[in-house]
Design an enzyme around this catalytic site. Structure first.
Site, PDB file in Angstrom:
ATOM      1  N   HIS A 111      18.572  15.283  31.269  1.00  0.00           N
ATOM      2  CA  HIS A 111      18.621  15.151  32.718  1.00  0.00           C
ATOM      3  C   HIS A 111      18.798  16.563  33.297  1.00  0.00           C
ATOM      4  O   HIS A 111      19.305  17.464  32.633  1.00  0.00           O
ATOM      5  CB  HIS A 111      19.838  14.349  33.172  1.00  0.00           C
ATOM      6  CG  HIS A 111      19.921  12.966  32.618  1.00  0.00           C
ATOM      7  ND1 HIS A 111      18.951  12.010  32.815  1.00  0.00           N
ATOM      8  CD2 HIS A 111      20.899  12.350  31.892  1.00  0.00           C
ATOM      9  CE1 HIS A 111      19.330  10.870  32.248  1.00  0.00           C
ATOM     10  NE2 HIS A 111      20.499  11.057  31.670  1.00  0.00           N
ATOM     11  N   CYS A 117      26.214   9.267  31.337  1.00  0.00           N
ATOM     12  CA  CYS A 117      26.055  10.671  30.953  1.00  0.00           C
ATOM     13  C   CYS A 117      25.973  11.571  32.186  1.00  0.00           C
ATOM     14  O   CYS A 117      26.552  12.666  32.209  1.00  0.00           O
ATOM     15  CB  CYS A 117      24.804  10.830  30.100  1.00  0.00           C
ATOM     16  SG  CYS A 117      23.413   9.851  30.692  1.00  0.00           S
TER      17      CYS A 117
HETATM   18  P1  NAD Z   1      20.774   1.300  22.341  1.00  0.00           P
HETATM   19  O1  NAD Z   1      19.858   0.227  22.768  1.00  0.00           O
HETATM   20  O2  NAD Z   1      20.212   2.563  21.775  1.00  0.00           O
HETATM   21  O3  NAD Z   1      21.832   0.738  21.291  1.00  0.00           O
HETATM   22  C1  NAD Z   1      22.493  -0.473  21.453  1.00  0.00           C
HETATM   23  C2  NAD Z   1      22.699  -1.095  20.082  1.00  0.00           C
HETATM   24  O4  NAD Z   1      23.476  -2.305  20.239  1.00  0.00           O
HETATM   25  C3  NAD Z   1      21.388  -1.492  19.401  1.00  0.00           C
HETATM   26  O5  NAD Z   1      21.418  -1.020  18.076  1.00  0.00           O
HETATM   27  C4  NAD Z   1      21.389  -3.039  19.451  1.00  0.00           C
HETATM   28  O6  NAD Z   1      20.755  -3.615  18.326  1.00  0.00           O
HETATM   29  C5  NAD Z   1      22.891  -3.341  19.438  1.00  0.00           C
HETATM   30  N1  NAD Z   1      23.251  -4.632  20.057  1.00  0.00           N
HETATM   31  C6  NAD Z   1      22.548  -5.360  20.963  1.00  0.00           C
HETATM   32  N2  NAD Z   1      23.243  -6.484  21.304  1.00  0.00           N
HETATM   33  C7  NAD Z   1      24.401  -6.449  20.585  1.00  0.00           C
HETATM   34  C8  NAD Z   1      25.528  -7.325  20.476  1.00  0.00           C
HETATM   35  N3  NAD Z   1      25.610  -8.458  21.157  1.00  0.00           N
HETATM   36  N4  NAD Z   1      26.515  -6.974  19.615  1.00  0.00           N
HETATM   37  C9  NAD Z   1      26.461  -5.833  18.895  1.00  0.00           C
HETATM   38  N5  NAD Z   1      25.407  -4.981  18.958  1.00  0.00           N
HETATM   39  C10 NAD Z   1      24.385  -5.273  19.790  1.00  0.00           C
HETATM   40  O7  NAD Z   1      21.692   1.622  23.616  1.00  0.00           O
HETATM   41  P2  NAD Z   1      22.418   2.990  23.949  1.00  0.00           P
HETATM   42  O8  NAD Z   1      21.431   3.902  24.608  1.00  0.00           O
HETATM   43  O9  NAD Z   1      23.158   3.475  22.760  1.00  0.00           O
HETATM   44  O10 NAD Z   1      23.411   2.553  25.108  1.00  0.00           O
HETATM   45  C11 NAD Z   1      24.652   1.942  24.820  1.00  0.00           C
HETATM   46  C12 NAD Z   1      25.562   2.066  26.031  1.00  0.00           C
HETATM   47  O11 NAD Z   1      25.774   3.465  26.283  1.00  0.00           O
HETATM   48  C13 NAD Z   1      24.982   1.503  27.336  1.00  0.00           C
HETATM   49  O12 NAD Z   1      26.053   1.022  28.117  1.00  0.00           O
HETATM   50  C14 NAD Z   1      24.362   2.715  28.001  1.00  0.00           C
HETATM   51  O13 NAD Z   1      24.245   2.574  29.399  1.00  0.00           O
HETATM   52  C15 NAD Z   1      25.375   3.786  27.624  1.00  0.00           C
HETATM   53  N6  NAD Z   1      24.859   5.156  27.631  1.00  0.00           N
HETATM   54  C16 NAD Z   1      23.648   5.454  27.096  1.00  0.00           C
HETATM   55  C17 NAD Z   1      23.200   6.757  27.125  1.00  0.00           C
HETATM   56  C18 NAD Z   1      21.863   7.143  26.544  1.00  0.00           C
HETATM   57  O14 NAD Z   1      21.358   8.206  26.833  1.00  0.00           O
HETATM   58  N7  NAD Z   1      21.247   6.349  25.719  1.00  0.00           N
HETATM   59  C19 NAD Z   1      24.004   7.781  27.661  1.00  0.00           C
HETATM   60  C20 NAD Z   1      25.271   7.440  28.165  1.00  0.00           C
HETATM   61  C21 NAD Z   1      25.686   6.127  28.151  1.00  0.00           C
END
Ligand code: NAD
Length: 355
Positions: free
Chosen positions: A232, A152
């Site tokens: 942020h 992000c």
């Molecule tokens: P999160 O933990 O909120 O969601 C991840 C989901 O994936 C959960 O529901 C979990 O149960 C599921 N999961 C776990 N292992 C799995 C598997 N093997 N197969 C399928 N599903 C599975 O995470 P998030 O914050 O949504 O982040 C996801 C990605 O996006 C990461 O790479 C993170 O760095 C990136 N990201 C996050 C943000 C943020 O602010 N949260 C912003 C930009 C990018």
């Protein structure tokens, strides 16, 4: 019509699903996740729901069956496994926690020939040939089987750096990133009473340069994590040859994925802007007009970035690029239109006008 699946239904996966449902040229064939929760309950109420495993190995059939039983005990209907979902889609969005996408690429997605996949910023840059930002390098993503959307913060940086580059000769930029400690629903994140600085440069420097190599040798970032969940904040100092302050602001105004925040009285805080947006997601980044100072060859400004939301439009554009849609401006304009970004922009610019 592009047929898309989503694997991982947390903070980012859920938001991408909502964004895709608003598009007219793509369709969600299903979403997948690992364990029963209110999130998977919501997913299964609205979309075909499939099961993924946390790890893949020798006992996959047995583990899938256990998981089906567990979902069923929680009253959640499942349509099959992630492999069934992949049979039905052109592209999978991987929105699983960091580094899980790499495992999925090797153990799951590789089982289906020609499957396209979009990964998120938690994965290493090597997961895809292209790290993507719609306004900067859409063209490089056209037809690419694998694309990564950077974090992000990197996404935010690429947006304002692009608008700056459009009107100025920038020699050097230093960005200090004040990072939220956790997302609002992440009760394990933190810190709750500390500062957590990064080394210099933070990973955002390399990530941004991988999208726009012209920043090589010019951009340097550092970051510090603080006990905030809202957004942020970036503090930017740039040296170079700049046009007038008004011309720079105009370039920021013209970027549909940026909002220029003024304000009646003082500089609006992140919490105030959230309230003004009915505490809803803000997919554009927000430049704070009253922080923008031009002094000879030095430009200073601050930016808010809603971490849960700014990468969502980029994921939508990356789907089109990966599946061969070769008109970047049309893609960005469709995404913006269906996500109603213009309404958010107008409403916040009216709430916090620039005089
Ligand atoms: P999160 O933990 O909120 O969601 C991840 C989901 O994936 C959960 O529901 C979990 O149960 C599921 N999961 C776990 N292992 C799995 C598997 N093997 N197969 C399928 N599903 C599975 O995470 P998030 O914050 O949504 O982040 C996801 C990605 O996006 C990461 O790479 C993170 O760095 C990136 N990201 C996050 C943000 C943020 O602010 N949260 C912003 C930009 C990018």
């Amino acid at each position: 019509m592009f047929d898309v699946g989503i694997n991982g239904f947390g903070t980012i996966g859920r938001r991408i699903a909502t964004a895709i449902q608003k598009q007219k040229d793509m369709w969600i064939k299903g979403v997948a996740s690992t364990s029963p929760s209110w999130k998977t309950q919501h997913a299964a109420m609205n979309l075909p729901f499939f099961i993924s495993l946390k790890k893949y190995g020798e006992n996959d059939s047995e583990n899938f069956q256990k998981s089906i039983d567990s979902f069923s005990n929680h009253g959640i209907k499942t349509k099959g496994t992630i492999f069934d979902l992949l049979d039905d889609v052109d592209l999978i969005i991987d929105a699983t926690p960091k580094r899980v996408g790499q495992m999925n690429k090797e153990k799951v997605y590789s089982k289906k020939n020609h499957l396209h996949a979009i990964f998120q910023g938690g994965e290493n840059g090597e997961i895809a040939r292209i790290t993507f930002n719609a306004l900067v390098n859409y063209g490089n993503g056209i037809g690419e089987q694998f694309i990564r959307i950077p974090s992000c913060n990197t996404t935010a940086m690429l947006r304002y750096l692009k608008s700056l580059k459009d009107v100025a000769e920038v020699d050097r930029v230093f960005v200090n990133l004040i990072k939220r400690g956790a997302d609002p629903t992440d009760h394990r994140g933190g810190p709750i009473n500390d500062y957590v600085p990064s080394e210099i440069p933070s990973h955002h420097t390399e990530d941004a340069i991988s999208v726009d190599p012209s920043w090589e040798g010019k951009l340097i970032t550092n970051s510090v994590k603080v006990p905030v969940t809202l957004m942020h904040m970036h503090n930017v100092i740039a040296n170079g040859d700049f046009p007038s302050r008004d011309r720079i602001l105009e370039s920021f105004y013209d970027n549909p994925r940026m909002i220029v925040i003024g304000g009646h009285d003082g500089i609006p805080t992140a919490a105030e802007i959230f309230e003004a947006n009915k505490r809803g997601d803000i997919q554009q980044i927000m430049i704070l007009e009253k922080t923008l100072h031009l002094h000879d060859n030095t430009l200073i400004f601050s930016v808010y970035c809603h971490q849960e939301a700014d990468v969502i439009p980029e994921n939508v554009d990356a789907i089109r690029a990966s599946l061969g849609f070769d008109d970047p401006l049309e893609s960005v304009s469709r995404t913006n239109k269906y996500l109603e970004l213009e309404n958010t922009k107008k409403s916040l610019e009216k709430s916090f006008p620039v005089y």
